[in-house]
Design a protein around this motif. Structure first.
Motif, PDB file in Angstrom:
ATOM      1  N   ALA A  95       6.859  -1.938  -3.293  1.00  0.00           N
ATOM      2  CA  ALA A  95       5.865  -2.712  -2.464  1.00  0.00           C
ATOM      3  C   ALA A  95       6.092  -4.257  -2.114  1.00  0.00           C
ATOM      4  CB  ALA A  95       4.304  -2.598  -2.956  1.00  0.00           C
ATOM      5  N   ILE A  96       6.462  -4.876  -3.048  1.00  0.00           N
ATOM      6  CA  ILE A  96       6.719  -6.408  -2.488  1.00  0.00           C
ATOM      7  C   ILE A  96       8.080  -6.364  -1.762  1.00  0.00           C
ATOM      8  CG2 ILE A  96       7.626  -8.470  -3.951  1.00  0.00           C
ATOM      9  CD1 ILE A  96       6.087  -7.642  -6.440  1.00  0.00           C
ATOM     10  N   GLY A  97       9.022  -5.675  -2.141  1.00  0.00           N
ATOM     11  CA  GLY A  97      10.130  -5.551  -0.904  1.00  0.00           C
ATOM     12  C   GLY A  97       9.743  -5.049   0.479  1.00  0.00           C
ATOM     13  N   SER A  98       8.833  -4.175   0.502  1.00  0.00           N
ATOM     14  CA  SER A  98       8.459  -3.949   1.813  1.00  0.00           C
ATOM     15  C   SER A  98       7.812  -4.695   2.270  1.00  0.00           C
ATOM     16  CB  SER A  98       7.728  -2.487   1.500  1.00  0.00           C
ATOM     17  OG  SER A  98       8.378  -1.379   1.083  1.00  0.00           O
ATOM     18  N   LEU A  99       6.665  -5.317   1.620  1.00  0.00           N
ATOM     19  CA  LEU A  99       5.974  -6.510   2.273  1.00  0.00           C
ATOM     20  C   LEU A  99       6.864  -7.850   2.739  1.00  0.00           C
ATOM     21  CD1 LEU A  99       3.341  -7.872   2.783  1.00  0.00           C
ATOM     22  CD2 LEU A  99       3.479  -8.685   0.454  1.00  0.00           C
ATOM     23  N   ALA A 100       7.894  -7.942   1.884  1.00  0.00           N
ATOM     24  CA  ALA A 100       9.011  -8.941   2.331  1.00  0.00           C
ATOM     25  C   ALA A 100       9.388  -8.619   3.709  1.00  0.00           C
ATOM     26  CB  ALA A 100      10.004  -9.378   1.199  1.00  0.00           C
ATOM     27  N   TYR A 101       9.911  -7.217   3.690  1.00  0.00           N
ATOM     28  CA  TYR A 101      10.877  -6.970   4.957  1.00  0.00           C
ATOM     29  C   TYR A 101      10.091  -6.415   5.953  1.00  0.00           C
ATOM     30  CZ  TYR A 101      14.578  -4.626   7.684  1.00  0.00           C
ATOM     31  OH  TYR A 101      15.231  -4.223   8.556  1.00  0.00           O
ATOM     32  N   PHE A 102       9.167  -5.629   5.931  1.00  0.00           N
ATOM     33  CA  PHE A 102       8.591  -5.209   7.056  1.00  0.00           C
ATOM     34  C   PHE A 102       7.079  -6.073   7.575  1.00  0.00           C
ATOM     35  CE2 PHE A 102       9.968  -1.032   4.995  1.00  0.00           C
ATOM     36  CZ  PHE A 102      10.810  -0.646   6.252  1.00  0.00           C
ATOM     37  N   GLY A 103       6.806  -6.913   6.557  1.00  0.00           N
ATOM     38  CA  GLY A 103       5.961  -7.942   6.814  1.00  0.00           C
ATOM     39  C   GLY A 103       6.216  -8.954   7.323  1.00  0.00           C
ATOM     40  N   PHE A 104       6.802  -9.753   6.426  1.00  0.00           N
ATOM     41  CA  PHE A 104       7.120 -11.223   6.553  1.00  0.00           C
ATOM     42  C   PHE A 104       8.427 -11.471   7.536  1.00  0.00           C
ATOM     43  CE2 PHE A 104       3.912 -11.590   3.228  1.00  0.00           C
ATOM     44  CZ  PHE A 104       3.160 -12.581   3.927  1.00  0.00           C
ATOM     45  N   TYR A 105       9.418 -10.685   7.207  1.00  0.00           N
ATOM     46  CA  TYR A 105      10.738 -10.726   7.963  1.00  0.00           C
ATOM     47  C   TYR A 105      10.462 -10.270   9.093  1.00  0.00           C
ATOM     48  CZ  TYR A 105      15.460  -9.765   9.067  1.00  0.00           C
ATOM     49  OH  TYR A 105      16.654  -9.829   9.820  1.00  0.00           O
ATOM     50  N   ARG A 106      10.192  -8.826   9.506  1.00  0.00           N
ATOM     51  CA  ARG A 106       9.975  -8.188  10.770  1.00  0.00           C
ATOM     52  C   ARG A 106       8.853  -8.349  11.387  1.00  0.00           C
ATOM     53  NH1 ARG A 106      11.961  -7.606  13.783  1.00  0.00           N
ATOM     54  NH2 ARG A 106      12.220  -5.611  14.689  1.00  0.00           N
ATOM     55  N   ALA A 161       0.589  -2.921   1.404  1.00  0.00           N
ATOM     56  CA  ALA A 161       1.071  -3.635   0.124  1.00  0.00           C
ATOM     57  C   ALA A 161       0.299  -4.986  -0.051  1.00  0.00           C
ATOM     58  CB  ALA A 161       2.523  -3.924   0.501  1.00  0.00           C
ATOM     59  N   ILE A 162       0.060  -5.646   1.057  1.00  0.00           N
ATOM     60  CA  ILE A 162      -0.538  -6.845   0.884  1.00  0.00           C
ATOM     61  C   ILE A 162      -1.792  -6.586   0.457  1.00  0.00           C
ATOM     62  CG2 ILE A 162      -1.546  -7.038   3.096  1.00  0.00           C
ATOM     63  CD1 ILE A 162      -0.945 -10.039   3.226  1.00  0.00           C
ATOM     64  N   GLN A 163      -2.587  -5.667   0.410  1.00  0.00           N
ATOM     65  CA  GLN A 163      -3.910  -5.490  -0.015  1.00  0.00           C
ATOM     66  C   GLN A 163      -3.788  -4.974  -1.557  1.00  0.00           C
ATOM     67  OE1 GLN A 163      -6.988  -3.465   2.949  1.00  0.00           O
ATOM     68  NE2 GLN A 163      -4.914  -2.851   3.586  1.00  0.00           N
ATOM     69  N   CYS A 207      -3.402  -3.044  17.922  1.00  0.00           N
ATOM     70  CA  CYS A 207      -2.680  -4.061  17.687  1.00  0.00           C
ATOM     71  C   CYS A 207      -3.147  -5.431  17.741  1.00  0.00           C
ATOM     72  CB  CYS A 207      -1.381  -4.215  18.723  1.00  0.00           C
ATOM     73  SG  CYS A 207      -0.291  -2.629  18.684  1.00  0.00           S
ATOM     74  N   ARG A 208      -4.379  -5.294  18.704  1.00  0.00           N
ATOM     75  CA  ARG A 208      -5.041  -6.730  18.966  1.00  0.00           C
ATOM     76  C   ARG A 208      -5.834  -7.066  17.684  1.00  0.00           C
ATOM     77  NH1 ARG A 208      -9.502  -8.434  22.366  1.00  0.00           N
ATOM     78  NH2 ARG A 208     -10.031  -6.229  22.958  1.00  0.00           N
ATOM     79  N   PHE A 209      -6.387  -6.012  17.151  1.00  0.00           N
ATOM     80  CA  PHE A 209      -7.151  -6.473  15.963  1.00  0.00           C
ATOM     81  C   PHE A 209      -6.631  -6.127  14.612  1.00  0.00           C
ATOM     82  CE2 PHE A 209     -10.376  -5.807  19.705  1.00  0.00           C
ATOM     83  CZ  PHE A 209     -10.846  -7.142  19.509  1.00  0.00           C
ATOM     84  N   ASP A 210      -5.397  -6.132  14.414  1.00  0.00           N
ATOM     85  CA  ASP A 210      -4.605  -6.126  13.195  1.00  0.00           C
ATOM     86  C   ASP A 210      -4.966  -7.269  12.584  1.00  0.00           C
ATOM     87  OD1 ASP A 210      -2.582  -6.179  11.300  1.00  0.00           O
ATOM     88  OD2 ASP A 210      -1.438  -4.831  12.305  1.00  0.00           O
ATOM     89  N   PRO A 211      -5.610  -6.834  11.017  1.00  0.00           N
ATOM     90  CA  PRO A 211      -5.962  -8.243  10.571  1.00  0.00           C
ATOM     91  C   PRO A 211      -4.805  -8.938   9.579  1.00  0.00           C
ATOM     92  CG  PRO A 211      -6.714  -6.040   9.255  1.00  0.00           C
ATOM     93  CD  PRO A 211      -6.038  -5.683  10.571  1.00  0.00           C
ATOM     94  N   PHE A 212      -3.609  -8.325   9.437  1.00  0.00           N
ATOM     95  CA  PHE A 212      -2.832  -9.018   8.653  1.00  0.00           C
ATOM     96  C   PHE A 212      -1.399  -9.588   9.502  1.00  0.00           C
ATOM     97  CE2 PHE A 212      -4.821  -5.952   5.877  1.00  0.00           C
ATOM     98  CZ  PHE A 212      -5.773  -6.589   5.196  1.00  0.00           C
ATOM     99  N   VAL A 213      -1.481  -9.080  10.945  1.00  0.00           N
ATOM    100  CA  VAL A 213      -0.095  -9.201  11.650  1.00  0.00           C
ATOM    101  C   VAL A 213       0.054 -10.856  11.667  1.00  0.00           C
ATOM    102  CG1 VAL A 213      -1.325  -9.076  13.755  1.00  0.00           C
ATOM    103  CG2 VAL A 213       1.386  -8.708  13.420  1.00  0.00           C
ATOM    104  N   PHE A 237     -11.471  -6.857  -4.887  1.00  0.00           N
ATOM    105  CA  PHE A 237     -12.171  -6.239  -5.735  1.00  0.00           C
ATOM    106  C   PHE A 237     -12.796  -4.801  -5.177  1.00  0.00           C
ATOM    107  CE2 PHE A 237     -13.663 -10.850  -5.333  1.00  0.00           C
ATOM    108  CZ  PHE A 237     -13.426 -10.964  -6.650  1.00  0.00           C
ATOM    109  N   ILE A 238     -12.432  -4.557  -4.035  1.00  0.00           N
ATOM    110  CA  ILE A 238     -12.505  -3.026  -3.214  1.00  0.00           C
ATOM    111  C   ILE A 238     -11.220  -2.718  -2.947  1.00  0.00           C
ATOM    112  CG2 ILE A 238     -13.749  -1.787  -1.480  1.00  0.00           C
ATOM    113  CD1 ILE A 238     -15.784  -3.798  -1.403  1.00  0.00           C
ATOM    114  N   GLY A 239     -10.809  -1.539  -3.521  1.00  0.00           N
ATOM    115  CA  GLY A 239      -9.393  -1.240  -3.290  1.00  0.00           C
ATOM    116  C   GLY A 239      -9.057  -0.819  -1.802  1.00  0.00           C
ATOM    117  N   ARG A 240      -8.160  -1.753  -1.148  1.00  0.00           N
ATOM    118  CA  ARG A 240      -7.513  -1.652   0.225  1.00  0.00           C
ATOM    119  C   ARG A 240      -8.727  -1.328   1.236  1.00  0.00           C
ATOM    120  NH1 ARG A 240      -1.689   1.705   0.132  1.00  0.00           N
ATOM    121  NH2 ARG A 240      -1.043   0.923  -1.839  1.00  0.00           N
ATOM    122  N   PRO A 241      -9.545  -2.015   1.335  1.00  0.00           N
ATOM    123  CA  PRO A 241     -10.591  -1.666   2.348  1.00  0.00           C
ATOM    124  C   PRO A 241     -10.132  -1.258   3.821  1.00  0.00           C
ATOM    125  CG  PRO A 241     -10.633  -3.937   1.864  1.00  0.00           C
ATOM    126  CD  PRO A 241      -9.636  -3.226   0.941  1.00  0.00           C
TER     127      PRO A 241
END
Length: 323
Positions: A95-106, A161-163, A207-213, A237-241
């Motif tokens: 999950a950490i690797g995917s967050l780094a690649y698909f999230g912050f790198y891509r 992953a970030i959640q 896409c317009r309301f993606d909360p983490f992009v 506190f709440i798993g992946r809302p």
């Protein structure tokens, strides 16, 4: 007499040469740019706004194919870690690797969630075409879900992953409330498809309301950054809302997972019915000591708490061996 034209008086070839000679020096004056920067919004005036630069920038075709390959490989690893290795620790590393690649790198670009509206529009409107990479990104996790469940949600999806990584003190949401809130993602899915298919004023809501992009791209409007921060704060506190209650792609994955012949089982051959797995699952995906596959997010937390098979059991076995 006659109708011929007469040359103008006072003009001669010598005068023309003199005029040309005086004009030539003017052409050799060096040009100096009056400013050292491009025109700015304040100098242009009239309410002009500089257009936003496209993010992320387009990539070469082979790099796009590479992204799809990485996505497929990550889902294969996710299913192997959950169904074979049954290891929570290894899945967190993925999950950490995917967050780094698909999230912050891509920068959140390789996203089946956002491709929902693109695919829906391409199916209805023959004039709207999408790249094969987008099509593959949309269908790969669904095909995977048909066979082994929601492997994409486990350690591959950057939004999940970030959640997952911020969840530090999970609380159990009452079952009825959890089920009622879970219907919101289907409402959101219907609205997203409606707004992208209407003839006038199409709107790509997902896409317009993606909360983490905006976190992934390190820029964005303040209200969206606040929205993403609110989801992360609640996610402590709440798993992946977002995944459980609003993700429209999660609804599609849940439908496909109902057809899966394999999926998460708490123990491989015999259930202990001790209840530790139910307490460990923060997503309400265990009922009557059994995993509900369409709701299971492949987090492997139940394995970490299982005294018979999983990280906890393996740790006890190592202690016995050492002693």
């Amino acid at each position: 007499m006659g109708g011929g034209l007469k040359p103008a008086r006072g003009f001669s070839p010598a005068a023309a040469l003199l005029l040309l000679a005086t004009a030539l020096p003017a052409q050799t004056i060096p040009y100096q740019r009056p400013v050292d920067e491009a025109p700015q919004e304040r100098s242009i005036g009239g309410g002009y706004k500089t257009p936003a630069v496209q993010r992320p920038l387009p990539r070469n075709s082979w790099l796009q194919v590479l992204d799809v390959g990485v996505l497929a490989a990550a889902m294969g690893i996710s299913s192997w870690l959950v169904l074979k290795r049954r290891s929570r620790k290894s899945l967190v590393a993925l999950a950490i690797g995917s967050l780094a690649y698909f999230g912050f790198y891509r920068e959140g670009c390789i996203c089946p969630i956002g491709s929902i509206q693109n695919v829906a529009l391409a199916l209805i409107d023959p004039r709207y075409s999408i790249p094969m990479v987008v099509t593959a990104t949309f269908f790969l996790p669904l095909v995977m879900a048909v066979f082994v469940g929601r492997a994409f949600c486990g350690g591959v999806c950057a939004l999940g992953a970030i959640q997952e990584l911020v969840l530090i003190k999970p609380v159990q949401v009452p079952r009825r409330l959890d089920q009622a809130l879970g219907l919101l993602k289907y409402v959101y899915l219907g609205l997203a498809i409606f707004f992208v298919l209407k003839p006038a004023g199409r709107d790509f809501l997902i896409c317009r309301f993606d909360p983490f992009v905006d976190f992934f791209r390190r820029t964005g409007p303040p209200h969206m950054l606040l929205l993403g921060g609110a989801f992360l704060l609640a996610g402590m506190f709440i798993g992946r809302p977002y995944c459980r209650y609003l993700c429209p792609y999660g609804g599609l994955l849940a439908w496909c997972t109902r057809l899966a012949r394999r999926g998460v089982t708490i123990t491989p051959d015999k259930e202990l019915d001790c209840g530790l797995c139910s307490e460990a699952c923060p997503y309400g995906a265990i009922e009557k000591m059994r995993a509900v596959r369409q709701n299971c997010l492949y987090c492997a937390r139940c394995y970490a708490a299982c005294p018979r098979d999983g990280d906890l059991a393996h740790a006890k076995a190592q202690l016995v061996t050492l002693s």
